[in-house]
Design a protein around this motif. Structure first.
Motif, PDB file in Angstrom:
ATOM      1  N   VAL A  89     103.402  40.027  60.965  1.00  0.00           N
ATOM      2  CA  VAL A  89     104.511  40.723  61.622  1.00  0.00           C
ATOM      3  C   VAL A  89     105.502  39.702  62.183  1.00  0.00           C
ATOM      4  CG1 VAL A  89     105.150  42.273  63.526  1.00  0.00           C
ATOM      5  CG2 VAL A  89     103.137  42.780  62.124  1.00  0.00           C
ATOM      6  N   ASP A  90     104.981  38.631  62.796  1.00  0.00           N
ATOM      7  CA  ASP A  90     105.855  37.581  63.317  1.00  0.00           C
ATOM      8  C   ASP A  90     106.640  36.893  62.204  1.00  0.00           C
ATOM      9  OD1 ASP A  90     105.160  37.979  65.949  1.00  0.00           O
ATOM     10  OD2 ASP A  90     103.623  36.415  65.974  1.00  0.00           O
ATOM     11  N   ILE A  91     106.009  36.691  61.056  1.00  0.00           N
ATOM     12  CA  ILE A  91     106.689  36.046  59.928  1.00  0.00           C
ATOM     13  C   ILE A  91     107.869  36.904  59.470  1.00  0.00           C
ATOM     14  CG2 ILE A  91     106.421  35.397  57.497  1.00  0.00           C
ATOM     15  CD1 ILE A  91     103.507  34.563  58.278  1.00  0.00           C
ATOM     16  N   THR A  92     107.653  38.223  59.381  1.00  0.00           N
ATOM     17  CA  THR A  92     108.730  39.131  58.976  1.00  0.00           C
ATOM     18  C   THR A  92     109.825  39.162  60.028  1.00  0.00           C
ATOM     19  OG1 THR A  92     107.187  40.468  57.707  1.00  0.00           O
ATOM     20  CG2 THR A  92     109.279  41.508  58.306  1.00  0.00           C
ATOM     21  N   LEU A  93     109.443  39.224  61.295  1.00  0.00           N
ATOM     22  CA  LEU A  93     110.446  39.236  62.360  1.00  0.00           C
ATOM     23  C   LEU A  93     111.237  37.935  62.395  1.00  0.00           C
ATOM     24  CD1 LEU A  93     108.518  41.003  65.257  1.00  0.00           C
ATOM     25  CD2 LEU A  93     110.425  41.903  63.901  1.00  0.00           C
ATOM     26  N   ALA A  94     110.596  36.810  62.082  1.00  0.00           N
ATOM     27  CA  ALA A  94     111.310  35.533  62.049  1.00  0.00           C
ATOM     28  C   ALA A  94     112.376  35.552  60.952  1.00  0.00           C
ATOM     29  CB  ALA A  94     110.333  34.381  61.831  1.00  0.00           C
ATOM     30  N   ALA A  95     112.068  36.164  59.815  1.00  0.00           N
ATOM     31  CA  ALA A  95     113.045  36.251  58.726  1.00  0.00           C
ATOM     32  C   ALA A  95     114.198  37.178  59.091  1.00  0.00           C
ATOM     33  CB  ALA A  95     112.375  36.738  57.444  1.00  0.00           C
ATOM     34  N   LEU A  96     113.915  38.213  59.883  1.00  0.00           N
ATOM     35  CA  LEU A  96     114.926  39.207  60.225  1.00  0.00           C
ATOM     36  C   LEU A  96     115.508  39.014  61.618  1.00  0.00           C
ATOM     37  CD1 LEU A  96     113.289  42.443  58.778  1.00  0.00           C
ATOM     38  CD2 LEU A  96     115.205  41.138  57.855  1.00  0.00           C
ATOM     39  N   GLY A  97     115.174  37.899  62.277  1.00  0.00           N
ATOM     40  CA  GLY A  97     115.626  37.659  63.639  1.00  0.00           C
ATOM     41  C   GLY A  97     117.136  37.605  63.750  1.00  0.00           C
ATOM     42  N   GLY A  98     117.648  38.048  64.848  1.00  0.00           N
ATOM     43  CA  GLY A  98     119.092  38.025  65.083  1.00  0.00           C
ATOM     44  C   GLY A  98     119.688  39.413  64.960  1.00  0.00           C
ATOM     45  N   ARG A  99     120.695  39.655  65.737  1.00  0.00           N
ATOM     46  CA  ARG A  99     121.292  40.986  65.816  1.00  0.00           C
ATOM     47  C   ARG A  99     121.828  41.494  64.490  1.00  0.00           C
ATOM     48  NH1 ARG A  99     123.552  44.875  68.954  1.00  0.00           N
ATOM     49  NH2 ARG A  99     125.661  45.531  68.470  1.00  0.00           N
ATOM     50  N   TRP A 100     122.487  40.663  63.708  1.00  0.00           N
ATOM     51  CA  TRP A 100     123.142  41.135  62.492  1.00  0.00           C
ATOM     52  C   TRP A 100     122.322  40.928  61.237  1.00  0.00           C
ATOM     53  CZ3 TRP A 100     127.006  44.190  63.484  1.00  0.00           C
ATOM     54  CH2 TRP A 100     127.704  44.020  64.674  1.00  0.00           C
ATOM     55  N   THR A 101     121.242  40.176  61.311  1.00  0.00           N
ATOM     56  CA  THR A 101     120.488  39.816  60.114  1.00  0.00           C
ATOM     57  C   THR A 101     119.976  41.021  59.331  1.00  0.00           C
ATOM     58  OG1 THR A 101     119.911  37.731  61.172  1.00  0.00           O
ATOM     59  CG2 THR A 101     118.630  38.352  59.243  1.00  0.00           C
ATOM     60  N   PRO A 102     119.363  42.022  59.960  1.00  0.00           N
ATOM     61  CA  PRO A 102     118.930  43.185  59.169  1.00  0.00           C
ATOM     62  C   PRO A 102     120.098  43.891  58.460  1.00  0.00           C
ATOM     63  CG  PRO A 102     117.812  43.190  61.272  1.00  0.00           C
ATOM     64  CD  PRO A 102     118.872  42.123  61.341  1.00  0.00           C
ATOM     65  N   LEU A 103     121.282  43.841  59.057  1.00  0.00           N
ATOM     66  CA  LEU A 103     122.451  44.451  58.410  1.00  0.00           C
ATOM     67  C   LEU A 103     122.909  43.635  57.207  1.00  0.00           C
ATOM     68  CD1 LEU A 103     124.456  45.591  61.562  1.00  0.00           C
ATOM     69  CD2 LEU A 103     122.911  46.932  60.118  1.00  0.00           C
ATOM     70  N   VAL A 104     122.751  42.326  57.271  1.00  0.00           N
ATOM     71  CA  VAL A 104     123.063  41.489  56.112  1.00  0.00           C
ATOM     72  C   VAL A 104     122.110  41.835  54.976  1.00  0.00           C
ATOM     73  CG1 VAL A 104     123.139  39.125  55.232  1.00  0.00           C
ATOM     74  CG2 VAL A 104     124.039  39.621  57.510  1.00  0.00           C
ATOM     75  N   VAL A 105     120.811  41.968  55.292  1.00  0.00           N
ATOM     76  CA  VAL A 105     119.825  42.351  54.274  1.00  0.00           C
ATOM     77  C   VAL A 105     120.175  43.718  53.701  1.00  0.00           C
ATOM     78  CG1 VAL A 105     117.391  42.925  53.871  1.00  0.00           C
ATOM     79  CG2 VAL A 105     117.989  40.921  55.229  1.00  0.00           C
ATOM     80  N   ARG A 106     120.583  44.640  54.557  1.00  0.00           N
ATOM     81  CA  ARG A 106     120.980  45.966  54.079  1.00  0.00           C
ATOM     82  C   ARG A 106     122.116  45.864  53.069  1.00  0.00           C
ATOM     83  NH1 ARG A 106     124.663  49.212  57.877  1.00  0.00           N
ATOM     84  NH2 ARG A 106     126.016  47.643  56.983  1.00  0.00           N
ATOM     85  N   GLU A 107     123.112  45.041  53.364  1.00  0.00           N
ATOM     86  CA  GLU A 107     124.235  44.881  52.438  1.00  0.00           C
ATOM     87  C   GLU A 107     123.782  44.302  51.106  1.00  0.00           C
ATOM     88  OE1 GLU A 107     127.435  45.999  52.691  1.00  0.00           O
ATOM     89  OE2 GLU A 107     126.597  46.996  54.445  1.00  0.00           O
ATOM     90  N   PHE A 108     122.856  43.345  51.140  1.00  0.00           N
ATOM     91  CA  PHE A 108     122.332  42.798  49.886  1.00  0.00           C
ATOM     92  C   PHE A 108     121.550  43.854  49.109  1.00  0.00           C
ATOM     93  CE2 PHE A 108     123.159  38.556  51.609  1.00  0.00           C
ATOM     94  CZ  PHE A 108     123.685  37.952  50.472  1.00  0.00           C
ATOM     95  N   LEU A 109     120.788  44.680  49.806  1.00  0.00           N
ATOM     96  CA  LEU A 109     120.044  45.741  49.123  1.00  0.00           C
ATOM     97  C   LEU A 109     121.005  46.750  48.502  1.00  0.00           C
ATOM     98  CD1 LEU A 109     117.151  46.256  51.687  1.00  0.00           C
ATOM     99  CD2 LEU A 109     116.940  45.309  49.377  1.00  0.00           C
ATOM    100  N   ARG A 110     122.133  47.007  49.140  1.00  0.00           N
ATOM    101  CA  ARG A 110     123.130  47.932  48.606  1.00  0.00           C
ATOM    102  C   ARG A 110     123.897  47.344  47.434  1.00  0.00           C
ATOM    103  NH1 ARG A 110     127.051  49.411  53.081  1.00  0.00           N
ATOM    104  NH2 ARG A 110     127.925  50.684  51.452  1.00  0.00           N
ATOM    105  N   ARG A 111     124.269  46.042  47.522  1.00  0.00           N
ATOM    106  CA  ARG A 111     125.159  45.424  46.550  1.00  0.00           C
ATOM    107  C   ARG A 111     124.448  44.623  45.462  1.00  0.00           C
ATOM    108  NH1 ARG A 111     130.446  44.438  49.275  1.00  0.00           N
ATOM    109  NH2 ARG A 111     130.289  45.307  51.347  1.00  0.00           N
ATOM    110  N   GLY A 112     123.235  44.143  45.736  1.00  0.00           N
ATOM    111  CA  GLY A 112     122.525  43.292  44.796  1.00  0.00           C
ATOM    112  C   GLY A 112     122.919  41.835  44.931  1.00  0.00           C
TER     113      GLY A 112
END
Length: 134
Positions: free
Chosen positions: A37-60
């Protein structure tokens, strides 16, 4: 007569799906995470990071300018995601230089996490919308 403290077994399912993170794997902040869980949170840490991942999932795949138009505080997040192995940076030769970022397989594996966050947020928003104002 001295008082003897009686220990109790921890409550919860110690053999459940999250049992592979023993207390010895929990490290203080600033150390390399060992708990999944900590490893995943470290990758997604930061306020905007999950939104960046979301954009990549949407756009490829996307360019910096496309992402920066959709999200603020982008540069630090892209660096963090590249370091975490979530995205890759690909530079195309020529002028002007073109850089594309794409999700790695590790990045695509975050889709269920992002989907769960979306579903939880949607449910919470809908519940708040149905709450009458005082």
């Amino acid at each position: 007569m001295t008082h003897q403290t009686v220990g109790h077994a921890p409550t919860g399912d110690q053999d459940g799906p999250l049992a592979d993170c023993p207390d010895s794997a929990l490290l203080p902040p600033g150390h390399e995470p060992r708990c999944p869980v900590d490893i995943t949170l470290a990758a997604l840490g930061g306020r905007w990071t999950p939104l960046v991942v979301r954009e990549f999932l949407r756009r490829g795949q996307t360019t910096y300018s496309e992402l920066s138009a959709a999200l603020p505080a982008l540069s630090d997040r892209q660096t963090q995601l590249t370091s975490a192995g979530v995205i890759e940076r690909h530079r195309t030769p020529g002028w002007p230089p073109r850089v594309r970022y794409i999700l790695t397989s590790q990045g695509r594996a975050l889709e269920p996490v992002a989907r769960s966050m979306w579903e939880r947020g949607t449910a919470r928003r809908d519940a708040l919308d149905q709450t009458p104002d005082p």
